[in-house]
Design a protein around this motif. Structure first.
Motif, PDB file in Angstrom:
ATOM      1  N   UNK C  12       0.877  -1.193   0.009  1.00  0.00           N
ATOM      2  CA  UNK C  12      -0.028   0.072   0.198  1.00  0.00           C
ATOM      3  C   UNK C  12       0.830   1.361   0.000  1.00  0.00           C
ATOM      4  N   UNK C 145      -2.174  -5.494  -7.420  1.00  0.00           N
ATOM      5  CA  UNK C 145      -3.234  -4.545  -6.858  1.00  0.00           C
ATOM      6  C   UNK C 145      -3.755  -3.309  -7.919  1.00  0.00           C
ATOM      7  N   UNK C 148      -4.854  -4.120 -11.465  1.00  0.00           N
ATOM      8  CA  UNK C 148      -6.111  -4.448 -11.423  1.00  0.00           C
ATOM      9  C   UNK C 148      -7.011  -3.373 -11.377  1.00  0.00           C
ATOM     10  N   UNK C 149      -6.605  -2.602 -10.190  1.00  0.00           N
ATOM     11  CA  UNK C 149      -7.662  -1.376 -10.157  1.00  0.00           C
ATOM     12  C   UNK C 149      -7.569  -0.541 -11.398  1.00  0.00           C
TER      13      UNK C 149
END
Ligand SMILES: Cc1cc2nc3c(=O)[nH]c(=O)nc-3n(C[C@H](O)[C@H](O)[C@H](O)COP(=O)(O)O)c2cc1C
Ligand SMILES: Cc1cc2nc3c(=O)[nH]c(=O)nc-3n(C[C@H](O)[C@H](O)[C@H](O)COP(=O)(O)O)c2cc1C
Ligand SMILES: Cc1cc2nc3c(=O)[nH]c(=O)nc-3n(C[C@H](O)[C@H](O)[C@H](O)COP(=O)(O)O)c2cc1C
Ligand SMILES: Cc1cc2nc3c(=O)[nH]c(=O)nc-3n(C[C@H](O)[C@H](O)[C@H](O)CO)c2cc1C
Ligand code: SF4
Ligand code: SF4
Ligand code: SF4
Ligand code: SF4
Ligand code: FES
Lengths: 324, 201, 191, 203, 441, 269
Positions: C12, C145, C148-149
């Motif tokens: 993140x 992540x 894909x976003x």
């Protein structure tokens, strides 16, 4: 039976009277209490910021519509006004007008129009504008002045959340009283201080069914659960859920910003996940992150998932999966 | 030549050639690079322990090294603690100079950081941050003054002013300093910092 | 705790794409459709994890003992490249559809900054073996992540009236910018 | 085999086939190190060095290399020159080397370099490859310069470290941070496409 | 009494009071009828007459050739003046038989059925229904004989008589239920026999309490296992799949038919037509329609011959008002717009409506408010479907179920952006069919 | 000495291992692909229009190489290109006759009246679904689906409101034929003399009322050239283009509504 010019169209021929401008103007109306509160608490500063943000948003929108050769009537659908209003409401009252204008331009330009304008943007435009400002001018965006009603003179002044996070307010016993949070007699962004005014507007929107009730409810539930768990475990260190709900941008975010239809999911299940996700990310950031406040980031973060949520939470069609 | 054999031969020889070329380059630059590194450390030590003429590494482990700054006579006149830890964004590496009893700070230098420019990055700024570290009482834990005091005079002897808008970075530096001081004090007590025992140079 | 921090941070906070700008080419190139983005993400995660292992071994067993610091670049890239090539050929052999889906980008993984960047960063930070593996795996997930976003957003933008000159890479970059802004919220969470 | 004149071969890298703006290659370093002009410039020059020397080597030994080990050999050659660049910077310009961090070693995987070997040097003469490498490098340096200039001026108010904006200017810190990099490059690309579109429709 | 219903759906204004209390009047046959050979779902009937032929009332003039087709009968006696393409209220011209009326109404067949209709075998009932050209009168105009022949492996348990009439403005079914409840129930019993169902449920919305009472009373005198259910007034309560769900909580599989859950649904008008076809051998050559809307001077329910131009029906009801600018065949939610009053009444015409439409609201881009999703009775995602169709991603549109859309119009009714969602659905379905045809070709 | 020796050996070993791996992979894992596919693919126009029935040019190339289809099935390739491919593959190419798309309607804005106020989606297929925005149920709807469908920019909407074929650009890919919901386009050999510019099956009086340029089935053309022209379903139909005697063209062109005849200037781009 004279004319020969009947309407030609596909069914249905009856339509509900609600329209996009009506929805948008309802949101603007619901913001009136909060705007009034901001004018009351921050006086001239509030007026200047509100006017400059709304005006800049409209001008930028008009410019893009003209560039894209789109009809100018879209200018009056009210969405750009909302973006301007909400952007202004989330700015610190001490911010200079130039910076507010930069934020407003960014909100409309890279937050909305580059995606094709109303209805196509992925991220909440006002928050894109705010996030831009926060990252471009972090100091100006975290410099706070007390509300005019407090009549005190200090160079630095902390918001309730800043106080909690960075100044050990609980240990020092200086946590802002809930009553002040409710009326709005505290420092913070223009429109976020008065919980009362925001709840009023939010209830109006809920009653007119403009916003999806699942979003505010989901955010409140998950934030309460998250902060509540820590609070119960250690009230010496963590503030109560009620404090978290009333402080900072939570209410304005939950009622007015997370609910932006364009940037929230269209499926019921997707909406729940989105709302619960926002609450949890807010909790994470407020309790463990580098910022006192996380409403903006969590909404933007969950905005990014909206296309995926829509795609993977398609409701089951009536009769789907039954054997023929 | 068969294709597979040619493949092997060509690649191997390119590898060999490159290896020898690099060995030369590596050899030529090795010293200089090592020197650069050493000089950086040395300059920092001299900066944080004024009056240092020569330096000596007294202790080393991951994330913490302690150097001694010596005067012309070769007596250790202060310790330079080289430590690092996580800041707002990424690691912060710093060098703190103290007196030999670890009770007063001399100066602080930030060697490496990736904090936000104009905000957290002010920890490298003498005006807004580093000046407060000069000559502080560090016999106990140093603490942070929040919100920042208007002038240095208002601060207690063991207090440091925060950078407005960058509490986290300020706290991070404070955290690194306090924990490495603690650690060093323990080392000193355990006698692991004896200057004679570990003469590296 | 340290390991969890490394893991979360890699996903993140210090996201490879959004913070370190590594692997931008596949991030822009293979994010048009969610399905291929997903396969690409998995491929990268897989390769990253292996890379973390292999580069640690090379670094700690060969380079450091022999003071061959200057061979780091060459040896990392060689080993990674050959590894990826093997993986690629393997996939091509066992699953032509998967190969089709990743198309020309599979070889691109070889020369993907993210992979090489991972090896270099892990070495630079002096990670232990387990840390390095967690770092590799987490970074791969972070890449997955992000991509894909991005793919979800781009599929949605296929159905939007994006102004003509902004279509494709331009809007993707702007979205990446806003994503980077949104991910900023997690900064400071790991201390 | 290319049929362009030497001049065209050079010029194409600046605009028609500009690696960054037109081919979208090597975006990682372009985004990562352009927070300050000095870093962008250093990166551009380091890349130039690697590109030129690997093009020279590849084009001169292209006949010897079987096509199956082509890529592998190129990589070794490129990596060798990257190591040289990296060591050189570390030895003689330690502050810049520190700023660029792992991005100098990462030149080895810069798509521009491998792409050029694959697409050009492996098929053309040494001389042409050199010109091509020069053109591409110039295009790359140009892109780095434009991007880093915008980012540094807006983000810090300085150019190559010298204050260029007045005291009234409040730096937009976002410009030196990742979001600013993406957005600026996006806007520049849009401009490039727009210009391209204009010139094309005029033709 | 509890009212049953289904999830989602809408509550448009009803305006049923315009005609609800007006008894059915008969419109005398016009001088000329235009009888399209395609008045049903399926293939056009093959003409049996030529220009110049004399025909009698009820004479078969078009033969349904395939399974999905229905025969067509003359609604007057007179002379055929042409057999060629003529405008149809469905929008595109179809082969049509035009007949001048000699005013005699000489019937084609004299012989009256003497046998007790309830003693017919299922096959005989179907045969008579097919012969009479009966098609569903609830909207889809599906050949009724086909519906009465459930496949062997799908036993029918329940016959639902659809008396919902959920469309605003229309009251023709309501009047039929008030004026001919016995015929409807007798027709229902015949349909039950034909399908082998065990039970009959008559579904009526709670805005038609009077009809509900009458049916509850009348049904007592029948000895079949029957029930009259009260349903909540909500649009589209009458849509087959939703009605079945409301009454039985059964879901008709996507792409499937009520057969698949052991149900057959028939409209009240259809039930009456079945009765008439079987008991009297009367072909379907006339029907009850509502002529209504604020743009009609004297709204009425009238019995008209098939093939009567709209003009005659409208003039019988006092003509159009000046400001009328929309003319619709069927209900306001699913009806088809007309551009002229020259088109003929067909078997599927349930009403002729006219009103002055409010100025159309400006169309805005979809703001993703999700109202269409919240109101779609099929739980589709209309906005996404419309976007897929608009940007021509037909495979995605198919995956998201565009073909399950029943075109009820709920989504478009609630859409604040005034997006022609149903139009997009129809375009989408059409394109998918075209693509499939191309692929199989 | 070691200082030089170790790196050289290391690199040598690395290179060796790497090449051995490659050799292994090359031998064991390689998937064969016919190099001709690449070659043919490069010769194709890369329009990826799909008119050949395959998913793009590369898929078509694969099919050609596998012999599933013939090179001339690419409607876009010119004769030169087809020949080139055929030569590569060693098969002989059939002669290609150049065709062009032609519009069978002259219902301009002026000639064909509107039905009413159309408020639906602005595409021909959408309008057609609700019966169309024109009184004529057979003619052009003017929304230009064909123009948008043409992958070669060979169509544009004229001021009069009809699509016009730019002959130089049209490749006879047939996309417009497919796109038009009223089936108004047809591919004709470039040399085609005469065509009927109407598809209306309405009776004469009706078509005359709804469009000035409609075929009213008066039969003048059929009488002028009975071998090739008949009237069926209220419309003139050319049954066999080859049988039209050029001498009779002036007679045929006496059509009172101009709905049969040679192409006029304004029909061409
Ligand atoms: C809707 C909304 C969202 C906000 N989101 C954030 C946020 O994500 N981060 C932030 O620092 N401040 C945000 N703010 C401002 C905060 O509510 C608060 O005023 C401020 O963050 C506190 O300052 P501090 O960060 O110095 O404690 C938001 C305000 C509003 C009205
Ligand atoms: C883009 C951005 C970068 C920031 N960078 C730092 C930083 O490097 N160091 C830091 O301590 N705070 C940074 N902050 C601010 C912190 O999130 C937080 O608001 C601050 O530490 C609170 O300190 P204060 O109480 O002194 O205002 C940054 C904020 C933003 C929006
Ligand atoms: C949206 C929608 C609404 C409908 N409403 C009614 C209705 O109110 N009454 C009715 O009899 N049929 C209605 N129908 C038709 C029924 O679904 C079903 O086809 C019909 O009742 C079958 O009977 P039939 O074959 O006798 O017409 C509706 C269909 C749809 C799609
Ligand atoms: C309930 C509601 C909430 C909204 N919230 C926002 C908001 O937070 N920020 C914003 O820029 N626009 C908001 N809008 C206006 C509008 O939807 C937004 O500008 C679109 O995202 C632009 O496409 C809102 C509109 C509604 C109806
Ligand atoms: S999508 Fe179809 S079924 Fe659903 S509400 Fe719209 S018209 Fe009705
Ligand atoms: S109701 Fe209309 S505006 Fe709302 S989501 Fe559906 S299509 Fe979009
Ligand atoms: S779409 Fe029609 S006009 Fe365009 S190239 Fe194909 S055949 Fe010719
Ligand atoms: S698609 Fe057909 S109807 Fe539409 S403009 Fe073209 S020719 Fe006319
Ligand atoms: S330059 Fe980083 S992946 Fe291409």
């Amino acid at each position: 039976m004279t004319n020969n010019a009947f309407i030609l169209q596909s069914s249905p021929h009856f339509k509900d009277k609600d329209s996009v401008p009506k929805i948008m103007y309802a949101v603007i109306a619901s913001l009136v209490p909060a705007v009034a509160a901001s004018l009351y608490f921050f006086r001239f500063r509030a007026l200047v910021l509100l006017v400059s943000c709304v005006a800049t948003c409209l001008v930028t929108e008009a410019l893009f519509l003209w560039l894209r050769r789109k009809p100018l009537h879209s200018l009056f659908d009210g969405s750009a006004v909302i973006t301007g209003l909400l952007l202004a409401m989330t700015l610190p009252p001490s911010l200079s007008v130039e910076l507010a204008i930069i934020g407003a331009v960014m909100a409309i330009a890279i937050g909305k129009q580059v995606f094709g304008g109303l209805g196509y943007n992925i991220f909440n435009p006002a928050l894109v504008g705010r996030a831009f400002l926060q990252t471009a001018f972090p100091v100006a965006m975290t410099t706070w002045i007390p509300p005019a009603t407090l009549k005190i003179q200090t160079a630095t002044f902390a918001t309730p959340l800043g106080n909690l996070r960075f100044e050990d307010a609980i240990a020092r016993g200086t946590l802002t009283p809930l009553k002040d949070l409710f009326t709005g007699n505290v420092g913070g962004c223009l429109g976020e201080t008065s919980s009362f005014a925001l709840i009023l507007g939010g209830l109006y929107l809920l009653s007119r069914r403009v916003i999806d009730w699942r979003i505010p409810l989901g955010i409140l539930l998950s934030l309460t659960a998250f902060t509540g768990a820590f609070w119960l475990a250690n009230p010496e260190k963590y503030a109560s859920p009620l404090f978290h709900i009333l402080a900072g941008g939570l209410l304005i975010g939950a009622f007015f910003m997370a609910t932006d239809m364009v940037t929230s999911p269209i499926t019921p299940l997707g909406t729940w996940i989105y709302a619960l996700g926002i609450g949890i990310v807010i909790g994470l950031i407020r309790l463990f992150g580098g910022f006192a406040e996380g409403v903006m980031y969590s909404i933007l973060f969950m905005n990014a998932f909206v296309p995926l949520l829509n795609r993977y939470t398609r409701p089951r069609i009536l009769g789907e999966g039954r054997k023929a | 030549m068969k294709l597979s054999v040619r493949m092997v031969v060509v690649l191997t020889s390119i590898g060999l050639l490159s290896g020898s070329f690099l060995a030369t380059v590596g050899h030529l630059t090795k010293e200089r690079i090592a020197l650069n590194k050493q000089r950086e450390i040395e300059e920092a030590i001299i900066q944080v322990i004024p009056g240092t003429v020569s330096t000596q590494k007294l202790y080393e482990e991951r994330d913490l090294s302690v150097y001694g700054g010596k005067d012309e006579q070769g007596t250790v006149i202060g310790f330079a603690i080289h430590a690092s830890g996580i800041g707002f964004q990424d690691r912060i590496t710093l060098m703190l100079g103290t007196n030999t009893s670890l009770e007063r700070t001399n100066r602080l230098a930030i060697l490496d950081q990736k904090e936000t420019p104009g905000l957290g990055a002010k920890i490298t700024d003498a005006e807004s941050f580093l000046q407060y570290w000069e000559n502080r009482d560090c016999s106990g834990a140093i603490s942070l003054r929040k919100p920042a005091a208007r002038s240095a005079e208002e601060l207690l002897p063991s207090e440091i002013n925060t950078i407005t808008g960058a509490t986290i970075s300020s706290e991070a530096v404070l955290g690194i300093v306090n924990s490495s001081l603690e650690h060093t004090r323990r080392l000193l007590k355990e006698g692991k910092l004896s200057s004679e025992a570990q003469d590296v140079n | 705790m340290e390991l969890v921090a490394i893991f979360i941070s890699a996903i993140l906070i210090n996201n490879f794409v959004l913070y370190y700008f590594l692997g931008i080419c596949p991030f822009l190139g293979v994010s048009k459709k969610i399905d291929s983005a997903f396969s690409m993400g998995l491929a990268v995660t897989f390769v990253m994890t292996i890379t973390a292992v292999v580069s640690w071994v090379i670094n700690h067993w060969i380079l450091i003992p022999h003071e061959l610091d200057y061979l780091k670049i060459v040896s990392f890239i060689l080993v990674i490249a050959s590894l990826v090539q093997l993986v690629e050929m393997f996939i091509r052999k066992i699953s032509p559809p998967l190969y089709q889906a990743l198309g020309i980008y599979l070889p691109l993984i070889t020369t993907n900054c993210a992979i090489m960047g991972l090896a270099l960063l892990a070495a630079l930070r002096d990670y232990g073996f387990v840390e390095a593996v967690i770092f590799g795996f987490g970074s791969g997930l972070g890449f997955t992540l992000a991509i894909i976003i991005m793919a979800g957003i781009r599929e949605q933008l296929d159905l939007a009236e994006v102004p003509e000159p902004l279509k494709g890479a331009v809007i993707a970059l702007i979205v990446a910018g806003i994503l980077a802004l949104a991910f900023n919220g997690f900064i400071g969470m790991i201390k | 085999m290319s049929t362009k004149t030497i001049g065209q071969e050079f010029i194409k890298g600046l605009w028609d086939e500009n690696p960054v703006f037109r081919q979208l290659l090597g975006l990682c370093p372009t985004l990562a190190v352009t927070g300050a002009v000095i870093n962008g410039l250093a990166m551009g020059l380091a890349t130039t060095f690697v590109l030129i020397f690997s093009s020279l080597v590849v084009s001169s030994i292209k006949k010897l290399i079987p096509s199956q080990v082509r890529i592998a050999s190129y990589i070794i050659i490129i990596a060798t020159f990257v190591t040289v660049a990296d060591r050189f910077l570390a030895a003689f310009f330690p502050p810049i080397s520190k700023n660029l961090g792992p991005y100098v070693p990462l030149i080895v995987v810069n798509c521009i370099i491998l792409g050029r070997q694959e697409a050009f040097s492996s098929k053309n003469t040494v001389w042409r490859s050199l010109i091509d490498a020069l053109g591409m490098s110039a295009g790359f340096v140009l892109a780095m310069l434009v991007l880093s200039a915008i980012r540094e001026i807006l983000g810090a108010g300085t150019f190559l470290g010298y204050q260029v904006m007045g005291a009234w200017f409040e730096p937009w810190i976002i410009m030196i941070l990742p979001p600013g990099a993406f957005i600026t490059l996006g806007i520049l690309l849009a401009l490039a496409l727009h210009i391209e579109h204009r010139t094309k429709s005029r033709k | 009494m509890s009212t049953k219903t289904f999830p989602h759906g809408i509550h448009p204004p009803e305006f049923k009071d315009l005609t609800a209390d007006k008894g059915i009047e008969s419109l005398s046959p016009p001088e000329k009828v235009m009888i399209p050979l395609l008045q049903h779902f399926g293939k056009p009937a093959k003409p049996l007459v030529q220009k110049g032929d004399e025909v009698l009332l009820g004479q078969k003039i078009g033969e349904g050739q395939t399974l999905f087709s229905a025969s067509v009968h003359s609604s007057v006696s007179g002379k055929v003046i042409s057999v060629d393409n003529y405008d149809h209220p469905g929008g595109t011209p179809v082969p049509t038989v035009s007949i001048t009326n000699d005013g005699q109404d000489n019937p084609f067949s004299e012989k009256k059925e003497t046998k007790d209709p309830f003693s017919f075998s299922p096959e005989e009932i179907r045969q008579k229904v097919r012969e009479a050209g009966v098609v569903g009168m609830g909207g889809a105009a599906f050949p009724t004989a086909v519906k009465l022949s459930p496949p062997k492996d799908k036993p029918i348990e329940i016959l639902i008589i659809n008396g919902c009439e959920c469309e605003p403005l229309l009251t023709s079914d309501y009047r039929l239920m008030l004026e001919a409840p016995e015929d409807i129930l007798k027709g229902a019993e015949l349909a039950r026999i034909a399908t082998g169902a065990k039970r009959i449920i008559v579904g009526i919305e709670d805005n038609k309490k009077k009809a509900h009472e009458i049916f509850r009373e009348k049904i007592q005198s029948f000895d079949f296992d029957g029930e009259v259910a009260l349903l909540k007034t909500k649009y589209p309560q009458g849509a087959e799949k939703n009605l079945i769900y409301a009454l039985l909580r059964r879901q008709v599989p996507t792409g499937g038919l009520p057969f698949d859950v052991g149900v057959v649904v028939q409209n009240v008008g259809t039930a009456k037509a079945i009765w008439e076809a079987v008991s009297e051998g009367k072909p379907l050559y006339e029907r009850v329609i509502s002529v209504s809307g604020q743009g009609i001077n004297e709204p009425k329910n009238i019995l008209v011959r098939i093939g009567t131009p709209f003009k005659n029906a409208v003039e019988f009801c006092g003509g159009l008002k000046e400001d009328v600018d929309i003319l619709v065949m069927g209900g306001p939610m699913m009806g088809i717009v007309q551009w002229s009053l020259d088109v003929p009444v067909v078997k599927g015409t349930s009403g002729i409506l006219a009103w002055a439409a409010p100025r159309p609201g400006l169309e805005y881009p979809c703001i993703r408010c999700g109202r269409c999703v919240d109101n779609c009775p099929m739980t589709l995602v209309p906005t996404q479907l419309a976007r897929y169709v608009k940007f021509d991603d037909m495979s995605a549109a198919e995956k998201w179920g565009v073909q399950d859309c029943v075109e009820c119009g709920c989504c478009q009714y609630v859409c604040p952006s005034k997006i022609p969602l149903v139009h997009w659905m129809r375009v989408g379905k059409n394109r998918i069919i075209a693509l499939k045809q191309k692929k199989s070709a | 000495m070691m200082e030089v020796f170790v790196p050289v050996i290391t690199m040598g070993i690395l290179g060796l291992l790497f090449s051995l791996g490659l050799v292994f992979a090359f031998r064991k894992l390689r998937v064969y692909e016919d190099p001709k596919i690449e070659e043919v693919s490069e010769m194709l126009p890369q329009a990826n229009c799909g008119a050949c029935g395959y998913a793009g040019c590369r898929a078509f190339a694969e099919a050609v190489v596998k012999g599933e289809t013939t090179p001339e099935s690419c409607p876009v390739s010119d004769a030169e290109g087809v020949k080139q491919i055929a030569e590569t593959l060693g098969v002989t190419a059939a002669e290609v006759v150049k065709k062009l798309a032609r519009l069978h309607c002259r219902g301009t804005h002026e000639a064909a009246k509107d039905r009413g106020t159309y408020l639906g989606i602005s595409t021909c297929d959408a309008s057609h679904l609700v019966g169309g925005n024109k009184q004529c149920s057979y003619g052009c709807l003017h929304f230009g689906d064909c123009v948008r469908a043409c992958p070669f920019d060979a169509l544009y909407m004229s001021e009069e409101g009809l699509p016009v074929v730019i002959e130089d650009k049209c490749t006879a890919c047939g996309k417009c034929v497919e796109a038009c919901p009223r089936n108004l386009f047809e591919l004709h050999p470039i040399s085609q003399g005469i065509i009927v510019f109407c598809r209306s099956l309405d009776r004469g009086p009706v078509s005359r009322k709804v469009c000035k340029n409609a075929c009213i089935a008066c039969g003048i053309c059929a009488r002028a050239c009975p071998e090739a022209i008949i009237i069926e379903n209220n419309l003139a139909i050319i049954t066999d283009y080859k049988k039209i005697d050029p001498e009779k063209i002036p007679e045929i062109e006496k059509c009172p509504t101009d709905s049969i005849g040679r192409l006029k200037k304004e029909d061409e781009g």
